[in-house]
Design an enzyme around this catalytic site. Structure first.
Site, PDB file in Angstrom:
ATOM      1  N   HIS A   1       0.842  -1.207   0.000  1.00  0.00           N
ATOM      2  CA  HIS A   1       0.000   0.000   0.000  1.00  0.00           C
ATOM      3  C   HIS A   1       0.878   1.259   0.000  1.00  0.00           C
ATOM      4  O   HIS A   1       0.646   2.189  -0.786  1.00  0.00           O
ATOM      5  CB  HIS A   1      -0.922   0.005   1.226  1.00  0.00           C
ATOM      6  CG  HIS A   1      -1.659   1.292   1.408  1.00  0.00           C
ATOM      7  ND1 HIS A   1      -2.788   1.621   0.688  1.00  0.00           N
ATOM      8  CD2 HIS A   1      -1.408   2.350   2.213  1.00  0.00           C
ATOM      9  CE1 HIS A   1      -3.201   2.820   1.047  1.00  0.00           C
ATOM     10  NE2 HIS A   1      -2.381   3.291   1.970  1.00  0.00           N
TER      11      HIS A   1
ATOM     12  N   GLU B   1      -5.998   9.303  -0.225  1.00  0.00           N
ATOM     13  CA  GLU B   1      -6.258   7.863  -0.120  1.00  0.00           C
ATOM     14  C   GLU B   1      -7.241   7.341  -1.181  1.00  0.00           C
ATOM     15  O   GLU B   1      -7.057   6.253  -1.701  1.00  0.00           O
ATOM     16  CB  GLU B   1      -6.789   7.512   1.279  1.00  0.00           C
ATOM     17  CG  GLU B   1      -5.790   7.746   2.420  1.00  0.00           C
ATOM     18  CD  GLU B   1      -4.638   6.736   2.470  1.00  0.00           C
ATOM     19  OE1 GLU B   1      -4.689   5.722   1.747  1.00  0.00           O
ATOM     20  OE2 GLU B   1      -3.679   6.987   3.207  1.00  0.00           O
TER      21      GLU B   1
ATOM     22  N   HIS C   1       1.146   4.696  -2.574  1.00  0.00           N
ATOM     23  CA  HIS C   1       1.401   6.120  -2.304  1.00  0.00           C
ATOM     24  C   HIS C   1       2.598   6.685  -3.067  1.00  0.00           C
ATOM     25  O   HIS C   1       2.511   7.759  -3.669  1.00  0.00           O
ATOM     26  CB  HIS C   1       1.712   6.331  -0.810  1.00  0.00           C
ATOM     27  CG  HIS C   1       0.512   6.413   0.070  1.00  0.00           C
ATOM     28  ND1 HIS C   1      -0.236   7.563   0.217  1.00  0.00           N
ATOM     29  CD2 HIS C   1      -0.069   5.502   0.878  1.00  0.00           C
ATOM     30  CE1 HIS C   1      -1.227   7.352   1.066  1.00  0.00           C
ATOM     31  NE2 HIS C   1      -1.158   6.095   1.490  1.00  0.00           N
TER      32      HIS C   1
ATOM     33  N   SER D   1      -3.808   0.529  -4.667  1.00  0.00           N
ATOM     34  CA  SER D   1      -3.221  -0.684  -4.075  1.00  0.00           C
ATOM     35  C   SER D   1      -4.274  -1.775  -3.889  1.00  0.00           C
ATOM     36  O   SER D   1      -4.013  -2.784  -3.253  1.00  0.00           O
ATOM     37  CB  SER D   1      -2.535  -0.358  -2.741  1.00  0.00           C
ATOM     38  OG  SER D   1      -3.448   0.218  -1.832  1.00  0.00           O
TER      39      SER D   1
END
Ligand SMILES: [Fe+2]
Length: 312
Positions: free
Chosen positions: A144, A205, A149, A226
């Site tokens: 993730h 996010e 990111h 992700s």
């Protein structure tokens, strides 16, 4: 800070698997938040989990990720077959935007996390999910954090928006430090943080961006990028409501983390995102975040104290 966590043969065979990594447990027991990435501890199963995650995302990224993300994946030269070394990732990322992934042993209190962004540091989880949990994990893992990111952090406009968000957190500290009554201080801090957390959730996010040429949307949020299932769902499913970002809605909208998001917000560009962070800060200064609607996310005492106890 280097960890003093000891390693024994148990640790070297147990790997760095989410929720059962002795190295992480030892670091936490010593109160060490910032750690080294003990690369030799990754097990064959850990590398295999990375390989499986990466392999099945590649096609979906090509179809649903925004172009800056795809460029970021190329820039970072991520190995499809092995868990990345953070120092290698940083070699490619830092020259672009100054951002660096910094390994941590677990949860970073809210203010510290946002303030790290201001300093162009990204607290990064080093454990990886178990291979039989590829689809969903409630907590972050290195897939993730690094594959979701960090490719975005190679983009100067996106990186600037993160730094701007960290600066807004500093402004929040200045505001709450000026409140004399302790109960009112906690109440307003909680409300401002809730608004900030919601903004972060619906942008960094789970954000969507207008696709180049205005034709549909692409994902830039790491929770989408992700997730094998939710990435496609977020762009294609008729069950998802997709609306242009609107500050009064975002800061008052509760969210739940354990299922696909029913509502997502669209920005036009990363310059637009940067501008919206500025709007968030202006609203904060004007008192418009002081009494947002209740509901998720719930904030821990540690998170609230991290703002109140930070010196402006
Ligand atoms: Fe995240």
């Amino acid at each position: 800070m280097a960890t003093t966590a000891t390693r024994d043969t148990t640790e070297s065979t147990a790997g760095l698997t989410t929720a059962r990594a002795p190295f992480i447990e030892a670091a936490r027991a010593h109160g060490e938040l910032y750690v080294e990435q003990p690369y030799e501890l990754y097990s064959v199963e850990n590398h295999d989990a990375w390989r499986q995650l990466f392999a099945r995302m590649s096609d979906r990224w090509q179809r649903y990720a925004n172009p800056r993300f795809l460029e970021g994946v190329d820039t970072l030269c991520l190995d499809p077959n092995a868990v990345p070394r953070l120092e290698d990732v940083n070699k490619f990322m830092a020259p672009r935007t100054g951002f660096k992934a910094k390994p941590v042993s677990g949860y970073v209190p809210a203010f510290l996390f946002f303030d790290s962004l201001r300093k162009r540091e990204f607290p990064t989880t080093i454990t990886i999910r178990d291979a039989d949990q590829l689809d969903y994990l409630p907590e972050p893992d290195i897939f993730h954090d690094i594959a979701g990111h960090v490719p975005m952090h190679t983009d100067p406009a996106f990186a600037d928006a993160l730094v701007r968000f960290g600066e807004a957190a500093q402004t929040a500290v200045e505001i709450v430090n000026g409140i004399k009554d302790p109960a009112e201080q906690v109440r307003r801090t909680t409300s401002i943080m809730k608004a900030m957390a919601r903004f972060f959730w619906f942008t960094v996010e789970f954000g969507l961006m207008r696709a180049p040429g205005g034709d549909g949307v692409k994902a830039y949020g790491s929770g989408l990028l992700s997730s094998f299932g939710e990435l496609q769902h977020s762009v294609e499913s008729p069950l998802v409501q997709r609306y242009p970002i609107q500050m009064e809605w975002v800061i008052n909208q509760y969210f739940e983390i354990d299922h696909y998001q029913p509502l997502l917000f669209i920005v036009e560009s990363f310059e637009h995102l940067f501008e919206q962070v500025g709007v968030l800060e202006e609203w904060m200064k004007a008192g418009r975040l002081d009494n947002v609607s209740p509901g998720e996310p719930s904030l821990s005492d540690v998170d609230v104290r991290s703002f109140i106890d930070a010196s402006a």
